[in-house]
Design a protein around this motif. Sequence first.
Motif, PDB file in Angstrom:
ATOM      1  N   PHE A 150       0.840  -1.189   0.000  1.00 30.29           N
ATOM      2  CA  PHE A 150       0.000   0.000   0.000  1.00 30.29           C
ATOM      3  C   PHE A 150       0.880   1.246   0.000  1.00 30.29           C
ATOM      4  CE2 PHE A 150      -2.775  -3.096   2.153  1.00 30.29           C
ATOM      5  CZ  PHE A 150      -3.949  -2.911   1.440  1.00 30.29           C
ATOM      6  N   ASN A 151       0.395   2.325  -0.641  1.00 36.05           N
ATOM      7  CA  ASN A 151       1.044   3.605  -0.375  1.00 36.05           C
ATOM      8  C   ASN A 151       0.469   4.157   0.925  1.00 36.05           C
ATOM      9  OD1 ASN A 151      -1.390   5.072  -0.947  1.00 36.05           O
ATOM     10  ND2 ASN A 151      -0.905   5.008  -3.131  1.00 36.05           N
ATOM     11  N   GLN A 152       1.123   5.164   1.471  1.00 36.08           N
ATOM     12  CA  GLN A 152       0.742   5.658   2.793  1.00 36.08           C
ATOM     13  C   GLN A 152      -0.697   6.178   2.816  1.00 36.08           C
ATOM     14  OE1 GLN A 152       2.426   5.202   5.524  1.00 36.08           O
ATOM     15  NE2 GLN A 152       0.933   6.251   6.828  1.00 36.08           N
ATOM     16  N   ASN A 153      -1.113   6.836   1.751  1.00 37.32           N
ATOM     17  CA  ASN A 153      -2.461   7.391   1.690  1.00 37.32           C
ATOM     18  C   ASN A 153      -3.511   6.285   1.787  1.00 37.32           C
ATOM     19  OD1 ASN A 153      -4.671   9.040   1.311  1.00 37.32           O
ATOM     20  ND2 ASN A 153      -4.252   9.498  -0.827  1.00 37.32           N
ATOM     21  N   LEU A 162     -14.687  -3.826  -3.474  1.00 39.54           N
ATOM     22  CA  LEU A 162     -14.538  -2.427  -3.057  1.00 39.54           C
ATOM     23  C   LEU A 162     -14.285  -1.562  -4.282  1.00 39.54           C
ATOM     24  CD1 LEU A 162     -12.273  -3.235  -0.020  1.00 39.54           C
ATOM     25  CD2 LEU A 162     -14.440  -1.999   0.178  1.00 39.54           C
ATOM     26  N   ASN A 163     -14.901  -0.414  -4.333  1.00 41.20           N
ATOM     27  CA  ASN A 163     -14.764   0.492  -5.473  1.00 41.20           C
ATOM     28  C   ASN A 163     -13.781   1.611  -5.162  1.00 41.20           C
ATOM     29  OD1 ASN A 163     -16.786  -0.862  -7.025  1.00 41.20           O
ATOM     30  ND2 ASN A 163     -18.345   0.102  -5.730  1.00 41.20           N
ATOM     31  N   LYS A 164     -12.938   1.934  -6.144  1.00 37.97           N
ATOM     32  CA  LYS A 164     -11.982   3.029  -5.992  1.00 37.97           C
ATOM     33  C   LYS A 164     -12.607   4.347  -6.437  1.00 37.97           C
ATOM     34  CE  LYS A 164      -7.933   0.077  -6.699  1.00 37.97           C
ATOM     35  NZ  LYS A 164      -6.736  -0.219  -7.514  1.00 37.97           N
ATOM     36  N   ASP A 165     -12.140   5.466  -5.862  1.00 37.86           N
ATOM     37  CA  ASP A 165     -12.625   6.782  -6.292  1.00 37.86           C
ATOM     38  C   ASP A 165     -11.822   7.254  -7.499  1.00 37.86           C
ATOM     39  OD1 ASP A 165     -10.182   7.708  -5.341  1.00 37.86           O
ATOM     40  OD2 ASP A 165     -11.025   8.864  -3.680  1.00 37.86           O
ATOM     41  N   GLU A 166     -12.036   8.481  -7.908  1.00 35.49           N
ATOM     42  CA  GLU A 166     -11.388   9.006  -9.112  1.00 35.49           C
ATOM     43  C   GLU A 166      -9.870   9.085  -8.973  1.00 35.49           C
ATOM     44  OE1 GLU A 166     -12.528  12.258  -6.348  1.00 35.49           O
ATOM     45  OE2 GLU A 166     -13.604  10.571  -7.281  1.00 35.49           O
ATOM     46  N   ARG A 167      -9.382   9.052  -7.752  1.00 42.74           N
ATOM     47  CA  ARG A 167      -7.922   9.080  -7.518  1.00 42.74           C
ATOM     48  C   ARG A 167      -7.319   7.677  -7.481  1.00 42.74           C
ATOM     49  NH1 ARG A 167      -7.808  11.352  -1.792  1.00 42.74           N
ATOM     50  NH2 ARG A 167      -9.622   9.943  -1.742  1.00 42.74           N
ATOM     51  N   GLY A 168      -8.187   6.659  -7.618  1.00 46.86           N
ATOM     52  CA  GLY A 168      -7.704   5.287  -7.505  1.00 46.86           C
ATOM     53  C   GLY A 168      -7.570   4.822  -6.071  1.00 46.86           C
TER      54      GLY A 168
END
Length: 459
Positions: free
Chosen positions: A284-287, A396-402
């Motif tokens: 994972f990235n930190q965000n 799970l669905n990702k938002d526009e930022r992925g």
Amino acid sequence: MGKSHVLVIPFPAQGHVIPMMELSQRLIEQGVKVTFVNTEVIHNKIVTSNWINKDGVDDDLRHMVSIPDGLDPCEDRNDIVKLAKSISQNMPGKFEELIESVDKEDDTKITCIIADFNMAWAIRVAKKKGIKPAAFWSASVITLASVLSVEKLIDDGIINEKGMVLKDEMIRLSDSMLPMKPTNMFWVCFEDPALSEVAFQIVLAAKQASELTEWVLCNSTTELEAATFSMYPQLSPIGPLLASNRLADQTGHFWKEDTTCLAWLDQQPACSVIYIAFGSFTLFNQNQFEELAFGLELSNKPFLWVVRPGMTKETATIFPDGYMERIGSRGKIVSWAPQQKVLAHPSVACFVSHCGWNSTLEGVTNGLPFLCWPYFSDQFQDETYICDIWKTGLGLNKDERGIITREEIKSKIEVLFNNGMFRANALDIKEKVASSIAKGGCSHSNFNKFFEWIHEKDS
């Protein structure tokens, strides 16, 4: 009647080692002698995790040995391109030497070699040595189907001769099989084109080698993948290969387990805990890591979360400010868990998973609903099974930022807890899979037939 002696060699990754160790254990229980061959690095990890004795011998019928993968000790084994090339160049010769050494020193000569599909060169070595070969596939069989269908995929213009996708549209390998996205085929979905190319070469070698064997053993069941087994009757389901019936049930894990989580689970109400674990590869990235942390906090439910070392792309895994204080005893975070025992615990309500096949089978055999978070390779096909075929979980669905947001995580957890359909379907699948490995079931019968085939030479 002399003892059968089987040499077993997995691909050097935890998801491959674990089921092949379990297969070995089942053979040992039938009186078969097993020499289990790891690379030196993997062998040392297993020794360090205290699964086997320090001398490398666990009992009279199981011998743990190793051969070098060809890389220097300091080189990065996470560089799969370098590792795969080194294995194919260096291990076949060492493997032959090992066979000669074992036959010279052991009173029971090797009579069968079970090779991971991704170590196809070992099958060719077996044929060269006049030893019976068998292939083993550790992932879902729908994934293997794409390997066996490579020529058709090329002929249909879906991929080119290097395995790269030409048409990114949903395909079916047969009318009865579930649809798949070509970009989710396991040799395609790597970011590094060089890695995809190496993976495809492994695929081609595996397909060719599988044609040299009488047995292709699969860690699955007809109950879970009926359409695929119907299309490929030459495949033999013998799974799920799980060790839940023994005390030492975490065979082959590379990390030391934190068993304190079991006492913590004992303190939680029945069907109340969210268990979160993403296997040995997911990054994972930190965000994204923080969004997951906040999502679990917002769920307001007890959770057990496996956060292994190196799980984030940053140098250190950092929790949000004040996170530990806010969750208090409601959350338990460990670096590695005894997963089969956790999933069998009555307090666990659902499994947030990367959908690796071993984890999928462990969740299925414990009748748990899933929240699916696939990372790469066959995990996307496993998610399709869970969500669309078995109907035992949600994606799970990702938002526009992925990014999968905290609100999305909280919302899907609430649906899993509040909709009894997922639990009911999961318990139904659990019963069907249990019948397959019980006496008279398909997997049980296939294993017995394989055991008899191994033993034919001694009769």
